[in-house]
Enzyme design. Structure first.
Site, PDB file in Angstrom:
ATOM      1  N   HIS A  12     -10.892  -4.860  10.081  1.00 23.31           N
ATOM      2  CA  HIS A  12     -11.597  -4.540   8.849  1.00 23.31           C
ATOM      3  C   HIS A  12     -12.749  -3.592   9.090  1.00 23.31           C
ATOM      4  O   HIS A  12     -13.578  -3.390   8.214  1.00 23.31           O
ATOM      5  CB  HIS A  12     -12.137  -5.822   8.191  1.00 23.31           C
ATOM      6  CG  HIS A  12     -11.092  -6.593   7.457  1.00 23.31           C
ATOM      7  ND1 HIS A  12     -10.244  -7.475   8.079  1.00 23.31           N
ATOM      8  CD2 HIS A  12     -10.764  -6.626   6.150  1.00 23.31           C
ATOM      9  CE1 HIS A  12      -9.433  -8.005   7.184  1.00 23.31           C
ATOM     10  NE2 HIS A  12      -9.725  -7.523   6.014  1.00 23.31           N
TER      11      HIS A  12
ATOM     12  N   GLU B 119       0.809  -1.226   0.000  1.00 20.94           N
ATOM     13  CA  GLU B 119       0.000   0.000   0.000  1.00 20.94           C
ATOM     14  C   GLU B 119       0.837   1.268   0.000  1.00 20.94           C
ATOM     15  O   GLU B 119       0.550   2.200  -0.738  1.00 20.94           O
ATOM     16  CB  GLU B 119      -0.917   0.054   1.232  1.00 20.94           C
ATOM     17  CG  GLU B 119      -2.217  -0.700   1.094  1.00 20.94           C
ATOM     18  CD  GLU B 119      -2.021  -2.175   1.271  1.00 20.94           C
ATOM     19  OE1 GLU B 119      -0.902  -2.579   1.636  1.00 20.94           O
ATOM     20  OE2 GLU B 119      -2.966  -2.928   1.043  1.00 20.94           O
TER      21      GLU B 119
END
Lengths: 427, 408
Positions: free
Chosen positions: B213, B144
């Protein structure tokens, strides 16, 4: 297709850079300039085959020795090139020395990281680039900026924090940017410039393949140090660059120290160039105190990238003569080590080469020294006389589109408020 | 001062008129028109009989979605709109916006994990790689920080990338690039380089996805100078915000929500964008201003049904722009109702609600009759167990209670 670094190419194609002004001279094989006392050598096999899967690790000084001993009589550079290289390195050195002076006189503040001793890497690589090629650097970026063509006045003003600086005084020593010269920074955190460089290389590939600008062959160089080579962003970008064959060269300026952390104490395998083949690109080790060797390697690496053959990892073994920054007392480094590298000062070495090979005279080189001194003095004068930023400059470049400051209680965009740039309007 | 209780039969009024504004000297709307590309807001008016009557401004119809995860919507009387529009789900609206911008400008490209061949983990980039090729819809390795940085480098050198975080939480790994380069590089370069990047992805608390998450990164990013943040909540504003974000010269972070991707709505056929800096009036009212965004909008609207039946008249605003706040829409509302309730999914500490509370207090303190109430998620990592997860986020019943308290 991938014949770069091939042994065949090395031995059969002599250099065409033959000096015009002086008779051909045999380079002395015993010249101290070419020989190196470094032991790190991995001679490659005779087949320098660069498929995608395996990169080859090459040490250039062997090749150079090979060349000179074969008595092909061509020199590595012409007189013009030699003088250009000399001038650029002297420029870098003189500028950094002036920075140190100015810092201690209280004209610039904060963290200033000087490049003394590493000039061969900047000059060796950047002088081969076109204006549209990009360079990404670290906080040790003054000389990269100068080599890329950013005027000394703009860099010095930036260091003094004046509006005429290349970044309007908003960046400082560690954030040199120039759109005109495609210098994409100047970054304070190590490693954070490498993805930026990867992005610039991606744009180059995108322009060629998606936007169909067929002649777009812009190359990006990413400069960073030995400490960065233990950082995740380094490895992640090596992977992506090799995966997509991006036109980028990763240049490691291994000066053996990351502030006070010696490279060997921080790295499990200190031979950084070996990490290139692990990702599918060639890894080269070169003597970074020798501008001609660096230039030869740079030519091949940049050529590879331009031809679309993908990235290269080049480890330049170099040394910084001063501390990490002007605030660093530099007590950990062994004086013997410093002396060893001081003896291999790249500027002195090139000077010797030019004179011994009759490419330039003492007088010509002295004239260059003098000229550079004047340029640097002029830069200081200019910076001194430049205005400091006004209060109204504070909010001007936060957003490219100032609507990003939002809508105020009165229904107008804040940036429409005439007092906004004075910073009196609330943000 | 507005009456707190409405009698039965009284209808809440549609207000776009200046009459509610106390600033009678100032023209309320005109300065914004020149910048704004608003196509005109429309409101759903809930009459106290409980039926839904939709005001159609002729260009778009907005439907009231009463359930947070509705997959079908109430049918809308579209006969008075000039074009019928087309129905689609929120993720399709995002895809449509993205596709239209990619067709319009060849420099727009997408980068992210599984955006290409897989079509995106929430199908926002479905079929785009087939249409535009693997380089324009780039499948990245799992890195990322580096691919976000790569997107920023590409933006600096002329492209307009849309970087997808497969889950917004993953962008924690990209914080270095987002804070230092995305937000600040335009400034430190003295304005030389623009970063027209869009960073988007799903976040928020889902259905038992676990703590990592279920993060709300808007509260972590909000302090970064130089970025804009928007949150979409309906197919209409999802497409509009996506397009506006891509066209913007500023770096924009677009927050989507994992539970809202299957919302259905009818949106116009013609090209439109939603202004990045403006809030959306969902339901005008008189008694209390409820400020919310993203998924909590639906919890608020669900609570609003109950509140209306109890005789309250809440004004609901979807703030949409998380940074900067639309203090005009918000301010007008506060000046009208004098009571503010913020309902958000961020945690109480350092969340969007905390900043909004500060902004309202600083700007409109004189108009408040009661302290601002901020309902946020609990300051806990989101538990896996369903019952615990449910009480982590704000539920409609809490909203009803809070309004009742506020309006005492």
């Amino acid at each position: 297709m991938s014949t770069a670094f091939s042994a065949a190419k090395f031995s059969t194609q002599p250099f065409s850079t033959i000096s015009h002004d002086s008779p051909l001279v045999f380079a002395k094989p015993t010249s101290q300039f070419f020989g190196s006392t470094r032991k790190l050598r991995l001679t490659s096999s005779s087949k320098f085959n660069l498929s995608r899967r395996s990169g080859t690790v090459v040490a250039v000084s062997d090749y150079v020795k090979q060349k000179t001993s074969k008595s092909t009589t061509s020199l590595l550079i012409t007189k013009e090139e030699g003088l250009e290289l000399y001038e650029d390195m002297v420029f870098g050195r003189a500028f950094e020395d002036m920075c140190a002076q100015m810092y201690y006189r209280g004209k610039m503040f904060g963290f200033v990281h000087l490049y003394n001793g590493q000039e061969a890497v900047s000059t060796g690589f950047i002088k081969l680039l076109k204006q549209q090629d990009s360079v990404v650097s670290t906080y040790r970026d003054h000389v990269h900026a100068l080599s890329k063509g950013v005027p000394a006045r703009a860099v010095m003003s930036e260091l003094f924090g004046k509006t005429t600086g290349c970044c309007r005084g908003q960046g400082g020593s560690m954030h040199m940017f120039s759109r005109e010269h495609n210098l994409l920074g100047g970054f304070a955190f190590i490693g954070e410039g490498i993805p930026i460089a990867t992005g610039a290389a991606f744009t180059s590939k995108y322009k060629r393949e998606v936007l169909k600008e067929a002649d777009c062959d812009h190359v990006t160089l990413a400069f960073f140090g030995d400490g960065t080579c233990n950082n995740g962003q380094f490895f992640e970008c090596l992977n992506m660059a090799a995966l997509w064959k991006l036109p980028i060269v990763f240049v490691v300026e291994n000066n053996l120290w990351a502030i006070g952390m010696s490279h060997s104490r921080a790295t499990s395998d200190p031979q950084i160039y070996k990490k290139g083949p692990a990702f599918g690109m060639p890894g080269i080790h070169v003597d970074g105190m020798d501008v001609l060797k660096v230039r030869e390697v740079a030519k091949e690496a940049i050529g590879r990238a331009r031809r679309g053959e993908g990235p290269t990892l080049v480890e330049c073994e170099t040394y910084r003569f001063r501390g990490h920054s002007l605030a660093d007392p530099d007590e950990l480094r062994d004086p013997a080590e410093k002396d060893h590298y001081a003896a291999r000062d790249p500027i002195r070495a090139l000077k010797k080469y030019l004179i011994e090979n009759s490419l330039a005279s003492e007088a010509e080189l002295k004239a260059i020294d003098k000229k550079i001194d004047e340029v640097v003095e002029d830069a200081v004068e200019f910076a001194d006389e430049s205005p400091i930023p006004a209060r109204s400059q504070l909010l001007e470049n936060v957003f490219a589109d100032p609507r990003g400051f939002g809508i105020g209680p009165d229904g107008r965009y804040r940036c429409e408020d005439p007092k906004f740039t004075e910073g009196t309007a609330r943000v | 001062m507005a009456a707190i209780f409405h009698g039965v039969g009284a209808a809440a009024s549609l207000s776009l008129s200046p009459s509610n504004s106390f600033d009678s000297n100032k023209s309320v709307f005109s300065p914004r028109r020149s910048f704004s590309a608003r196509k005109g807001a429309s409101f759903a008016v809930v009459r106290s009989e409980g039926t839904v009557n939709l005001n159609l401004k002729g260009r778009r119809a907005q439907q009231l979605i009463s359930n947070a995860v509705a997959t079908t919507a109430d049918s809308i009387d579209a006969s008075s709109s000039s074009k019928p529009g087309h129905e689609l789900l929120l993720f399709e609206a995002l895809q449509e916006g993205l596709e239209e911008e990619m067709e319009r400008d060849p420099r727009v490209c997408v980068m992210g994990e599984d955006v290409g061949h897989y079509g995106g983990s929430y199908k926002v980039t479905k079929e785009l790689a087939k249409k535009f090729g693997d380089l324009r819809v780039l499948d990245t390795p799992i890195a990322e920080n580096s691919f976000t940085g790569m997107g920023i480098g590409a933006a600096m050198t002329g492209l307009r990338p849309v970087v997808e975080g497969m889950n917004m939480g993953f962008l924690l790994l990209a914080f270095n690039q987002i804070s230092n380069n995305c937000g600040m590089l335009h400034y430190t370069s003295g304005g030389q380089f623009t970063i027209p990047i869009v960073i988007r992805g799903p976040g928020g608390v889902g259905r038992q996805l676990g703590a990592e998450h279920s993060q709300r990164l808007e509260s972590y990013f909000q302090s970064i100078p130089g970025i804009q943040m928007v949150a979409c909540s309906t197919p209409y504003n999802a497409k509009g915000l996506m397009k506006a974000a891509i066209r913007s010269e500023n770096p924009v972070i677009l927050f989507e929500h994992v539970l809202l991707y299957n919302l259905k709505e009818r949106i116009p056929d013609e090209d439109y964008i939603c202004n990045l800096e403006e809030a959306e009036m969902v339901r005008p009212g008189e008694h209390v201003t409820i400020l919310t965004y993203s998924r909590m909008r639906y919890h608020v609207m669900q609570a609003a049904k109950t509140l209306v039946n109890k005789g309250y008249d809440p004004e609901v605003i979807d703030i949409r722009s998380l940074k900067p706040f639309d203090l005009y829409t918000i301010g007008n509302s506060v000046k009208k109702t004098h009571r503010v309730l913020i309902v958000e999914e961020c945690m109480r500490t350092g969340g969007i609600g905390a900043s909004l509370t500060a902004a309202i207090t600083e700007n409109f303190n004189d108009y408040l009759d009661a302290p601002i109430v901020c309902l946020s998620s609990q300051d806990v990592p989101t538990p896996y167990a369903g019952t615990l997860e449910e009480v982590t986020v704000v539920q409609p019943a809490q909203i009803v209670t809070a309004v009742e308290q506020l309006c005492k």
